[in-house]
Design a protein around this motif. Structure first.
Motif, short mmCIF file in Angstrom:
data_model
loop_
_atom_site.label_atom_id
_atom_site.label_comp_id
_atom_site.label_asym_id
_atom_site.label_seq_id
_atom_site.Cartn_x
_atom_site.Cartn_y
_atom_site.Cartn_z
N LEU A 280 -9.51 -9.06 -45.81
CA LEU A 280 -9.42 -9.34 -44.38
C LEU A 280 -10.13 -10.65 -44.06
N SER A 281 -9.41 -11.50 -43.34
CA SER A 281 -9.93 -12.83 -43.02
C SER A 281 -9.94 -13.02 -41.51
N LEU A 282 -11.14 -13.21 -40.95
CA LEU A 282 -11.29 -13.35 -39.50
C LEU A 282 -10.69 -14.66 -39.00
N THR A 283 -9.90 -14.57 -37.94
CA THR A 283 -9.36 -15.77 -37.30
C THR A 283 -9.92 -15.85 -35.88
N LEU A 284 -10.45 -17.00 -35.51
CA LEU A 284 -11.06 -17.18 -34.19
C LEU A 284 -10.04 -17.75 -33.20
N PRO A 285 -10.18 -17.40 -31.92
CA PRO A 285 -9.25 -17.93 -30.92
C PRO A 285 -9.44 -19.44 -30.74
N GLN A 286 -8.35 -20.12 -30.49
CA GLN A 286 -8.37 -21.57 -30.31
C GLN A 286 -7.96 -21.93 -28.87
N HIS A 287 -8.36 -23.14 -28.44
CA HIS A 287 -7.95 -23.68 -27.14
C HIS A 287 -8.34 -22.74 -25.98
N LEU A 288 -9.63 -22.41 -25.93
CA LEU A 288 -10.11 -21.49 -24.89
C LEU A 288 -9.99 -22.12 -23.50
N THR A 289 -9.67 -21.27 -22.51
CA THR A 289 -9.64 -21.72 -21.12
C THR A 289 -11.07 -21.71 -20.57
N ASP A 290 -11.26 -22.31 -19.42
CA ASP A 290 -12.58 -22.32 -18.80
C ASP A 290 -13.04 -20.90 -18.50
N GLU A 291 -12.10 -20.05 -18.06
CA GLU A 291 -12.45 -18.67 -17.75
C GLU A 291 -12.90 -17.92 -19.01
N GLU A 292 -12.19 -18.16 -20.12
CA GLU A 292 -12.55 -17.50 -21.38
C GLU A 292 -13.92 -17.97 -21.86
N LYS A 293 -14.19 -19.27 -21.72
CA LYS A 293 -15.49 -19.78 -22.13
C LYS A 293 -16.60 -19.14 -21.30
N THR A 294 -16.35 -18.97 -20.00
CA THR A 294 -17.35 -18.34 -19.13
C THR A 294 -17.63 -16.91 -19.58
N LEU A 295 -16.55 -16.17 -19.91
CA LEU A 295 -16.73 -14.79 -20.37
C LEU A 295 -17.49 -14.72 -21.68
N PHE A 296 -17.23 -15.66 -22.59
CA PHE A 296 -17.93 -15.66 -23.87
C PHE A 296 -19.42 -16.01 -23.66
N ARG A 297 -19.72 -16.87 -22.69
CA ARG A 297 -21.11 -17.19 -22.40
C ARG A 297 -21.83 -15.95 -21.84
N GLN A 298 -21.12 -15.20 -20.99
CA GLN A 298 -21.70 -13.97 -20.46
C GLN A 298 -21.95 -12.96 -21.58
N LEU A 299 -20.99 -12.87 -22.50
CA LEU A 299 -21.16 -11.94 -23.63
C LEU A 299 -22.34 -12.38 -24.49
N ALA A 300 -22.44 -13.68 -24.72
CA ALA A 300 -23.55 -14.19 -25.54
C ALA A 300 -24.88 -13.88 -24.88
N ALA A 301 -24.92 -13.99 -23.56
CA ALA A 301 -26.17 -13.71 -22.84
C ALA A 301 -26.54 -12.24 -22.97
N LEU A 302 -25.55 -11.35 -22.96
CA LEU A 302 -25.83 -9.93 -23.11
C LEU A 302 -26.38 -9.58 -24.49
#
Length: 304
Positions: A280-302
């Protein structure tokens, strides 16, 4: 007439065993075969030389006679190459070695169409020239290229050798480098002997999807980040068809899953298969939208 150093032609020592001689001959035959080198006169010459050397050195009687001549050849040259009887110059009696090619009258007894003058003079040429006991014909070499799927499934194949179409059946599970022997498909026999054999070496092309180790296969399976974290199902295409696998939540990147019996068939053992390993090989999402980046920052903060 020039002396032929058959050991040098095959690249073996004078003490070489029959197996070493056969191995050296097969290597040269594959390298210089006319089917591999169409129109190449030099390759054809080397192919014929290898055939001639193997014909002599693989036969105990011919090899003994050839080795005995080797010690006397220098005297033969010093006497001017007397062909028959005993030379007055050096006492070398060529007649004890020469068979005579069946020529008569004023014809050249050293002639020969398929083999060199040197060979014909010693062993009477080919095709029964000069008589002699029946001899098996020359073995031929050929290669057959297969895809991994061809080797997996097996089945009939057609191969053209020396202008002749041959049909053979490949058994499932064939391996790269495997040699198949077809009896009586080599060179014609001599003095009433049987035809030689055709040895076919299988060459299996590398496959971009699978790597093979014996009967087992390994393939990389890309898994998106969300399935890796939350779990889910994924359909994987194998050589025997589609298989649905379950991914557990929080599966680490590089995890190997084993699918029993989904590997390669075991040669000549119907119903037996190796295993298929999924990496199994992990693939990361590409070309994130501003909204997606905001959600990932919130997740990182949690996670802090």
């Amino acid at each position: 007439m020039d002396y032929k150093d058959y050991y040098q032609v095959l690249g073996v020592e004078k003490t070489a065993t029959k197996d070493q001689i056969k191995k050296a001959y097969r290597k040269l035959a594959r390298q210089h075969h006319p089917d591999v080198n169409p129109g190449n006169e030099e390759a054809e010459r080397k192919f014929k030389e290898a055939n001639e050397a193997q014909e002599v050195l693989s036969d105990d009687e011919k090899r003994r006679k050839y080795d005995q001549l080797g010690a006397d050849w220098q005297r033969y040259q010093q006497t001017g190459g007397a062909r028959g009887g005993q030379s007055q110059g050096g006492g070398f009696d060529w007649s004890q070695y020469a068979q005579g090619g069946g020529a008569g009258g004023g014809e050249d007894p050293f002639g020969g169409a398929d083999f060199s003058d040197f060979f014909s003079s010693m062993f009477g040429g080919v095709g029964g020239q000069g008589g002699g006991r029946p001899r098996t014909g020359q073995d031929y070499q050929a290669e057959l290229e297969l895809s991994l799927e061809d080797a997996y499934q097996g089945g009939p194949r057609t191969l053209t050798v020396n202008g002749k179409n041959l049909r053979l059946t490949i058994q499932p599970g064939a391996e790269d480098g495997q040699v198949i022997r077809l009896r009586d498909q080599g060179g014609p026999g001599r003095s009433g002997g049987p035809a030689g054999s055709l040895y076919i070496t299988l060459r299996i092309r590398p496959d971009a999807r699978y790597s093979r180790t014996g009967h087992d296969l390994t393939m990389d399976v890309p898994i998106d980040m969300y399935t890796t974290l939350l779990g889910g199902e994924k359909t994987v295409e194998t050589l025997s068809g589609a298989v649905k696998i379950t991914i557990k939540p929080e599966t680490p990147n590089g995890t190997r899953l084993r699918l029993r019996g989904k590997g390669f068939p075991v040669y000549r053992q119907p119903g037996q298969f190796g295993d298929l390993y999924l990496r199994l090989s992990l693939t990361l999402p590409q070309h994130l939208t501003d909204e997606e980046k905001t959600l990932f920052r919130q997740l990182a903060a949690l996670r802090q």
